[in-house]
Scaffold this motif. Structure first.
Motif, PDB file in Angstrom:
ATOM      1  N   ASP A 284      40.802  49.165  49.750  1.00 36.89           N
ATOM      2  CA  ASP A 284      41.193  47.787  50.055  1.00 36.89           C
ATOM      3  C   ASP A 284      40.413  47.236  51.244  1.00 36.89           C
ATOM      4  O   ASP A 284      40.107  46.040  51.298  1.00 36.89           O
TER       5      ASP A 284
ATOM      6  N   LYS B 148      37.097  46.328  49.939  1.00 35.42           N
ATOM      7  CA  LYS B 148      37.234  45.141  49.108  1.00 35.42           C
ATOM      8  C   LYS B 148      37.292  43.875  49.963  1.00 35.42           C
ATOM      9  O   LYS B 148      36.705  42.836  49.621  1.00 35.42           O
TER      10      LYS B 148
ATOM     11  N   THR C  29      33.208  46.643  44.421  1.00 35.80           N
ATOM     12  CA  THR C  29      33.805  47.554  45.397  1.00 35.80           C
ATOM     13  C   THR C  29      33.864  48.981  44.860  1.00 35.80           C
ATOM     14  O   THR C  29      33.537  49.941  45.567  1.00 35.80           O
TER      15      THR C  29
ATOM     16  N   ILE D 283      34.470  41.206  42.478  1.00 36.04           N
ATOM     17  CA  ILE D 283      34.687  41.946  43.719  1.00 36.04           C
ATOM     18  C   ILE D 283      35.273  43.323  43.437  1.00 36.04           C
ATOM     19  O   ILE D 283      34.869  44.326  44.034  1.00 36.04           O
ATOM     20  N   ASP D 284      36.217  43.389  42.510  1.00 42.62           N
ATOM     21  CA  ASP D 284      36.808  44.684  42.143  1.00 42.62           C
ATOM     22  C   ASP D 284      35.744  45.636  41.602  1.00 42.62           C
ATOM     23  O   ASP D 284      35.709  46.819  41.954  1.00 42.62           O
TER      24      ASP D 284
ATOM     25  N   LYS E 205      37.538  37.542  41.646  1.00 41.53           N
ATOM     26  CA  LYS E 205      38.296  38.780  41.836  1.00 41.53           C
ATOM     27  C   LYS E 205      37.751  39.909  40.959  1.00 41.53           C
ATOM     28  O   LYS E 205      37.624  41.050  41.410  1.00 41.53           O
TER      29      LYS E 205
ATOM     30  N   ASP F  47      34.694  40.778  49.907  1.00 42.59           N
ATOM     31  CA  ASP F  47      35.200  39.423  49.702  1.00 42.59           C
ATOM     32  C   ASP F  47      34.710  38.484  50.792  1.00 42.59           C
ATOM     33  O   ASP F  47      34.209  37.390  50.518  1.00 42.59           O
TER      34      ASP F  47
END
Length: 213
Positions: free
Chosen positions: A55, A58, A107, A103-104, A100, A62
């Protein structure tokens, strides 16, 4: 090289761009070259830490992409001919959803990326327009395989922003647009259903074998 590795190769130069000067008088290729060098210093040796703190990574991705990728422009391009009939709320929601999912994927790829070298080519093709540019680079896998990557950028308020990426001849923007079109056909043009279920896919073998831009 895995799909995650390819995605990671794309984000390596994207993430650090906000750390560098992004004025219009700086050549895009030099900006990306400097950014890659800077980012390598930050990430190397910390893969295990970020794998356990996904996280945190991430959030870094972001924040970094905020100033670099023109997500609204990209999302509108992916929606293609459907963009005009979408409501403002649907457009905004797709931008958020599209961002999203990227980015997921980026990452997850960063913590597994296995490479030998990432290089921005010295000889870049001149652009026909002052507000558009393309930057060619190569990702070299440990097995010696070379994957060409080309970024498309546009000048927006004095800052270069990425609007598309071509990996090994595969135009990702066009690929996503075709997938959005197919989803709209399958869901009888139900925008909300398509946005809710948006999960872009790329064929690993297709990326490795290459295709037409």
């Amino acid at each position: 090289m895995t799909l995650r590795a390819l995605f990671a190769g794309l984000v390596l130069s994207l993430m650090a761009l906000p750390l560098m000067a992004a004025e219009s008088d700086q050549r895009p290729e030099q900006m990306i070259r400097d950014s890659i060098k800077d980012l390598m210093t930050q990430i190397e040796g910390r893969e295990t830490y970020f794998a356990d703190n996904i996280d945190e990574l991430k959030a870094i991705v972001d924040d970094s992409l905020e100033e670099v990728a023109d997500f609204r422009y990209i999302a509108a391009s992916v929606m293609g001919r459907y963009f005009g009939n979408a409501t403002p709320q649907q457009r905004s929601r797709f931008v958020d959803t599209f961002r999203k999912t990227l980015i997921d994927t980026y990452t997850k790829g960063l913590v597994t990326f296995d490479y030998r070298e990432i290089r921005v080519l010295d000889n870049q093709q001149a652009s026909r327009y002052e507000d558009q540019a393309s930057v060619a680079m190569e990702v070299v896998a440990n097995d010696g395989s070379v994957y060409p990557v080309s970024y498309s950028l546009r000048l927006d308020n004095g800052q270069w922003k990425v609007v598309n990426v071509i990996v090994n001849g595969i135009n990702l923007g066009l690929t996503f647009r075709n997938q959005f079109d197919q989803a709209m056909r399958e869901h009888n043009r139900d925008y909300d259903a398509v946005i809710d279920g948006w999960a872009p896919e790329l064929d690993v073998e297709e990326l490795e074998q290459g295709g037409r831009a």
